[in-house]
Design a protein around this motif. Structure first.
Motif: not given
Length: 473
Positions: A453-472
């Protein structure tokens, strides 16, 4: 031709005399439903009016039907007879010929629901006839009486919950008519809690006798506290009111007190506009106790039906409901995701539908993510409370990243969500390190599930942060 007209007139006169004599007969005057020939005469007169298309015939029979309707309603409380079938037959006449005789059927329909169906919904014949009546007149009810079914949706849910899958196919055709701006939100928790409604009804039956002929609404308003406190006692706690002995503050008693308002709310007949039920720890404990008792066939059928009703509810919502109501539904949906009747298959099927609708709503209305940032952030903060909350957090993280936190026009909301995700990432990493030191104290299955559960959540969180990072931001 002459013989046919003569036969028609003879039938007409015979059935009219049958109605008239019934009203004069002392045996039937105060209990018209006890006359076995009366329903047949009512149906034959309706058929003759339709076949002849004569306003004169309609005008002649209307006074008799109107009197019989009110006489039957007045007799319901005192008579053991069932009035559902005869009242439905008269209501059909009112709907078919109301314009001819200037009869507004709305008050009559509401009288039927309040006075008759509330007492006879558990009668299989009345239940089937009611669903058939609603289907036959579906278009007319929706156009001429659009608030009727949304107002009485709790009563109709009791009808289908008690009578089961044999009426499901016909009920599903009527079901979209239960949805209106005023019923859309309160209908959702009622569908999710349909299995709890069945257990409540079965408990009332065990405590008070057969449901046919007794109004659940009157039981709710009873001044006897014993009835209210005992409502869900045996089914949910395995005890009785007397189990507490002389200690009125016993744990069992407190549990019953805590959950009682929720059960009574489920047993209501009319929509009161309240969308949210406040669950307590006592409610959760009581529900957990419920699955330790053998499930009745009726409950098993309801566990199967409720997800299918939710399918229609969500499909209708995405097709017909305005976006403000859908936006208001999402916090309720997130709240109830972890508060379901604790049957594993039922919980899985319902939770699957809730999350699918959540993602579909965000796909169609991505700005909802910005509008609902506060409840979303609250749910992210509960990610480790349970597996259900973890799964919800996963889907929310995916939606945040996929839709840019609500879009470029909602940068402030996206920034707050970005910060919440950073905090969740930090907590995830910290708890993962803590988990490594504690893993030896856990069973292998528990440790594996936690790490997954922690691994899956960590993956989803990192992916969401990475996508938001492209937004100024």
């Amino acid at each position: 031709m002459v013989d046919r007209d003569r036969d028609r007139d003879r039938d007409w006169d015979f059935h009219l005399r049958s109605l008239s004599s019934s009203s004069r007969d002392s045996n039937f005057a105060s209990d018209p439903a006890s006359d076995p020939s009366l329903l047949y005469s009512v149906k034959k007169l309706c058929e003759l009016c339709k076949a002849e298309k004569s306003e004169d015939l309609v005008a002649r029979v209307y006074p008799q039907f109107n009197k019989l309707f009110h006489r039957s309603v007045a007799s319901i409380l005192q008579s053991p007879s069932s009035f559902g079938l005869i009242l439905l037959a008269i209501l059909q006449f009112f709907l078919d010929f109301g314009e001819v005789v200037l009869h507004d059927a709305d008050p009559s329909l509401r009288i039927f629901f309040r006075s008759c169906l509330s007492r006879e919904f558990a009668d299989p014949l009345v239940a089937e006839a009611t669903v058939d009546f609603l289907n036959v007149n579906r278009k007319k009810l929706l156009t001429s009486f659009p608030t009727l079914l949304p107002q009485f949706f709790p009563l109709l849910l009791k009808l289908i919950a008690w009578n089961g899958e044999k009426l499901e196919k016909a009920f599903l055709k009527v079901f979209p008519g239960l949805m209106s701006p005023g019923s859309f939100l309160p209908l959702f928790p009622s569908l999710v809690d349909l299995p709890i409604l069945v257990v409540a009804l079965e408990k009332v039956e065990r405590n008070s006798g057969p449901l046919i002929g007794s109004s659940i609404a009157s039981i709710q308003k009873s001044t006897a506290p014993e009835m209210l406190l005992a409502l869900m006692d045996e089914a949910y706690t395995g005890s009785t009111i007397g189990d507490g002995g002389g200690d009125s503050e016993s744990e069992d008693s407190n549990t019953i007190d805590a959950v009682d308002p929720v059960f009574l709310d489920l047993l209501k007949d009319e929509n009161d506009g309240l969308a949210e039920r406040h669950w307590t720890s006592g409610m959760a404990a009581a529900l957990q106790a419920a699955i330790n008792t053998p499930q009745s066939d009726r409950l098993k059928q309801t566990l199967n039906m409720a997800p299918r009703l939710l399918d229609v509810y969500f499909a209708t919502a995405l097709r017909d409901v305005n976006d403000s109501l859908i936006c208001a539904l999402i916090p309720l949906l997130m709240s109830r995701n972890s508060k379901l009747f604790p049957d594993k298959i039922f919980s899985y099927e319902v939770r699957k539908r809730l999350l699918e609708f959540l993602l579909a709503a965000f796909q169609r209305f991505p700005h909802f993510i910005a509008l609902l940032k506060k409840p979303i952030m609250d749910r992210l903060g509960e990610a480790y409370d349970s597996s259900a909350k973890t799964e919800l957090a996963l889907q929310l993280c995916w939606a945040i990243g996929e839709h840019g936190g609500g879009g470029g026009s909602h940068k402030d909301a996206a920034r707050e969500l970005f910060e919440s995700l950073e905090l969740l990432l930090y907590e995830n990493l910290s708890s993962s390190r803590l988990g490594l030191s504690q893993e030896s104290a856990l069973s292998s299955d528990s440790a594996t599930f936690r790490k997954s559960s922690q691994s899956r959540l960590l993956c989803f969180v990192v992916t969401a942060i990475a996508k938001l990072a492209y937004i100024p931001l």
